[in-house]
Write a protein that holds these residues in place. Structure first.
Motif, PDB file in Angstrom:
ATOM      1  N   GLU A 186       5.828  19.346  -5.389  1.00 33.73           N
ATOM      2  CA  GLU A 186       6.793  20.304  -5.951  1.00 33.73           C
ATOM      3  C   GLU A 186       6.199  21.708  -6.034  1.00 33.73           C
ATOM      4  OE1 GLU A 186       8.211  18.741  -9.672  1.00 33.73           O
ATOM      5  OE2 GLU A 186       9.511  17.283  -8.674  1.00 33.73           O
ATOM      6  N   MET A 222      12.319  15.035  -0.658  1.00 35.05           N
ATOM      7  CA  MET A 222      11.847  16.411  -0.783  1.00 35.05           C
ATOM      8  C   MET A 222      11.867  17.115   0.575  1.00 35.05           C
ATOM      9  SD  MET A 222       8.869  16.073  -3.661  1.00 35.05           S
ATOM     10  CE  MET A 222       8.657  17.844  -3.783  1.00 35.05           C
ATOM     11  N   ARG A 255       3.664  13.866  -6.585  1.00 33.65           N
ATOM     12  CA  ARG A 255       4.984  14.512  -6.672  1.00 33.65           C
ATOM     13  C   ARG A 255       4.838  15.917  -7.268  1.00 33.65           C
ATOM     14  NH1 ARG A 255      10.204  12.699  -6.406  1.00 33.65           N
ATOM     15  NH2 ARG A 255       9.571  10.519  -6.467  1.00 33.65           N
TER      16      ARG A 255
END
Lengths: 173, 173
Positions: free
Chosen positions: A62, A89, A58
């Motif tokens: 990001e 996302m 993750r």
């Protein structure tokens, strides 16, 4: 514009992504390849144990999104090769980027396990490796892709796939 | 090509850097601005206490170099605005990048303290803030710059400075 190339390890993301960039750069020199593995190296200060767990993935996702947002805001195109396991996302991408084209590079898991270029599916099967997406980390198949491309070994040459992707994205006619 | 714009806080790096990019993009759309503060935000997972100490600044400088190396390798130009306090890293730049042009944006410290846009020189003087370069962190003036530009308030318009920088780098004639 951001072209987001999703697929499991061994599905050919980097090979196809490089070819997409090569063809795109002919008309748009302001184009870069954002390869998930390269970005891990780029942000080297964060390479710690746990970087391939779901949470580590993750963080990496990001960062890749932040990098693409920064490039996009400066008029740079990006072709992103990413083992993207977070549907939420990807949904955000569509709102964050000026233009967004999502491609799912699909290869059946048995074909990836048979080829097993990096040896990680074998290690996972023998219990020598954990945090392998498709095995002990689930891979939710992308349902929002603008284009699904079959890259089963022998299916198509990377240059043809790249051309189809660029045509799909409206970059080439 | 990488244009490396060095100077103290408040010397006008971002203002001049933006103008350099704006003029350069007219002939080269494959150009980005790499602003030190923006890169801190981009690598947001590393924003911890200590990020402005000498060691924290070294981490940030290494990341910026890695990012520029990655861009440079893909044929993207970068204009880097950085409070660069490590002469040895600037020496390495010259070997790592395909082309490298170093500019020192020089403003006397008293002029920066008088203007003090971000209020950090005042805070440092009053003992309310530490890790301020030029005050409690030494700033070794760049001795290897390809161009030294005086940006004392009122000295020159940013668009003229940007033009001189691009001419010096051989980008404009």
């Amino acid at each position: 514009m951001i072209i987001w190339l999703v697929g499991l390890s061994g599905a050919g993301k980097t090979t196809v992504g490089r070819e997409v960039v090569r063809q795109w750069k002919r008309s748009a020199p302001n184009t870069v390849l954002v390869d998930g593995d390269e970005i891990r190296a780029l942000y080297k200060h964060d390479q710690r144990p746990g970087s391939h767990t779901v949470e580590g993935r993750r963080d990496n996702a990001e960062r890749i999104t932040a990098l693409c947002h920064w490039l996009d805001g400066q008029g740079i195109n990006a072709v992103v090769c990413i083992l993207s396991i977070f549907p939420e996302m990807r949904a955000e991408n569509r709102m964050r980027f000026s233009q967004y084209f999502e491609v799912y590079l699909k290869v059946p898991l048995p074909a990836l396990q048979a080829r097993d270029e990096k040896g990680l599916y074998g290690k996972a099967a023998r219990g020598e490796m954990t945090h392998v997406v498709g095995i002990d980390i689930p891979f939710p198949e992308p349902e929002t892709a603008d284009l699904v491309v079959d890259n089963t070994p022998g299916a198509a040459a990377p240059e043809n796939l790249a051309r189809r992707i660029l045509e799909g994205a409206g970059v080439l006619k």
